[in-house]
Design an enzyme around this catalytic site. Structure first.
Site: not given
Ligand code: GLU
Length: 418
Positions: A107
């Site tokens: 993240k």
């Molecule tokens: N931000 C989204 C999540 O929390 C998508 C993450 C992604 O597609 O890599 O799952």
């Protein structure tokens, strides 16, 4: 590590500890998986429109990469900190493993209020942040995507910045891009569509019909708005939606398409649409409804308000919306919880499709995307339900334990380097 010690990180670790204890996870692995594999903190100096330079703080945390490149969104929000990003990265690891995607978890984030920046400032911020995390990201290493406060445009700037550095177009470095530069059909709405698919399965489990279901959604960003719209298209009655300012409630049902048109296209505030009675976010959570979808930030449902919830199904569109104390209360009340790492996995599942399409330079139809998304998320739902029943654990523990187990197997089979 003291920098990680924030409430969101404590929640992620507490969930992990509970799952690890129940599944008797190897002690050495437990110590490793509680911590991120790599964390990068960067300074992001940005020339503001008035000529001043403002320095923002950015993060990219890779929690694990034992099963493949790490994967996860980038969040722009004033409350972003290392602990929150690390917690969200850990949840991505379990989410990807649970869905069976060949990814680890990561993240990123920048501590910034994106709405207070001009488009030009946002572009400069994003490009400088991308340049700072450049050593960590790449289609085989770590693949960012949108999250709270970022969107397809943000991904386009990151893709371009990365591509400029290497000298050729690398669409696979991010997902959630515009379709014109290698994005996937159906990615924009994917998280919401996934929430709907698992909610339909939960309704079936409880012998409830979607036509009789009422839905309240906290958060009207990407996840909340698409969930509300697609639930309505499936025949449910959406009785309330909210954003940071508060929400609107109409027991006869909101016309979500019309609401979206006024809110997103014409820029009206929810209150100004006058499509329902005004209520606070706290009141929305306590509405009598079949399905409650928290689709905003973490730790909204806590020991303080969990006893007042009146939903049958809690479909967690957000990451980490429910504390462990609230989990216990909701379980006693018999609320059917579809945990975040399952409920909101539609986003990363279609991100995976996007990445595969980019690597193959071969693109799929929207029907293919929808069918494959439904297949993967529905089977994850049923595996989780079966695991929960067989092992007599909650849906949350079942989802976490299944995800953690896959990661543990990868670690044990690869062995400890050197
Ligand atoms: N931000 C989204 C999540 O929390 C998508 C993450 C992604 O597609 O890599 O799952």
């Amino acid at each position: 590590m003291k920098e990680l010690d924030t409430h969101t990180y404590r929640l992620a670790v507490a969930q992990f500890d509970q799952a690890a204890e129940t599944m008797q996870l190897d002690r050495n692995l437990r110590e490793r998986l509680k911590l991120p594999q790599r964390s990068l903190v960067v300074s992001v100096p940005v020339r503001m429109d008035d000529g001043r330079v403002e320095v923002f703080t950015g993060y990219r945390v890779q929690h694990d990469s034992s099963r493949g490149p790490s994967k996860g969104g980038i969040r722009y929000h004033p409350d972003v900190n290392l602990g929150e990003v690390a917690a969200l990265a850990m949840w991505m690891t379990w989410k990807c493993a649970l869905a069976g995607l060949p990814y680890g978890g990561a993240k990123g984030g920048v501590t910034v209020a994106p709405k207070q920046l001009s488009r030009a400032e946002l572009q400069r911020l994003t490009r400088r942040y991308a340049a700072e995390i450049f050593p960590l990201i790449g289609p085989d290493q770590d693949v960012p995507a949108p999250d709270v406060g970022t969107d397809a445009q943000t991904m386009a700037w990151i893709m371009d910045t990365y591509s400029q550095q290497v000298g050729y177009a690398v669409p696979g470095v991010v997902t959630g891009k515009p379709v014109s530069i290698g994005g996937s059909l159906g990615r924009e709405e994917a998280t919401g569509r996934g929430v709907v698919y698992v909610t339909l399965e939960a309704l079936r489990q409880l012998n409830l019909s979607v036509q009789d279901a009422t839905v309240a959604v906290q958060g009207f960003g990407n996840v909340g708005s698409h969930t509300a719209l697609i639930m309505q298209q499936q025949g449910a009655r959406v009785i309330a939606v909210s954003d940071v300012t508060g929400g609107i409630y109409n027991p006869r049902g909101l016309d979500v398409r019309d609401l979206l048109d006024r809110y997103k296209t014409r820029g009206q505030s929810l209150r100004d649409t006058k499509m329902g009675d005004w209520l606070s976010n706290e009141e929305l959570l306590q509405l009598d409804c079949t399905v409650l979808v928290p689709a905003a930030l973490s730790e909204q449902i806590t020991g303080k308000n969990a006893a007042s919830l009146r939903c049958r199904i809690l479909a967690e569109g957000a990451n980490g919306p429910t504390t462990l104390e609230a989990d216990r209360i909701l379980e006693d009340k018999g609320v059917f919880i579809i945990p975040d790492i399952l409920a909101n996995s539609g986003g990363v599942i279609v991100s995976y499709f996007e990445w595969v399409q980019d690597l193959q330079r071969f693109f799929w139809s929207e029907t293919d995307i929808r069918n494959r998304l439904q297949e993967i998320i529905t089977s994850a739902f049923h595996r989780t339900k079966q695991f929960a029943t067989e092992r007599c654990v909650s849906m949350r523990m079942a989802a976490l334990m299944s995800g953690i187990d896959k990661v543990a197997q990868a670690h044990l089979q690869r062995g400890l380097y050197p």
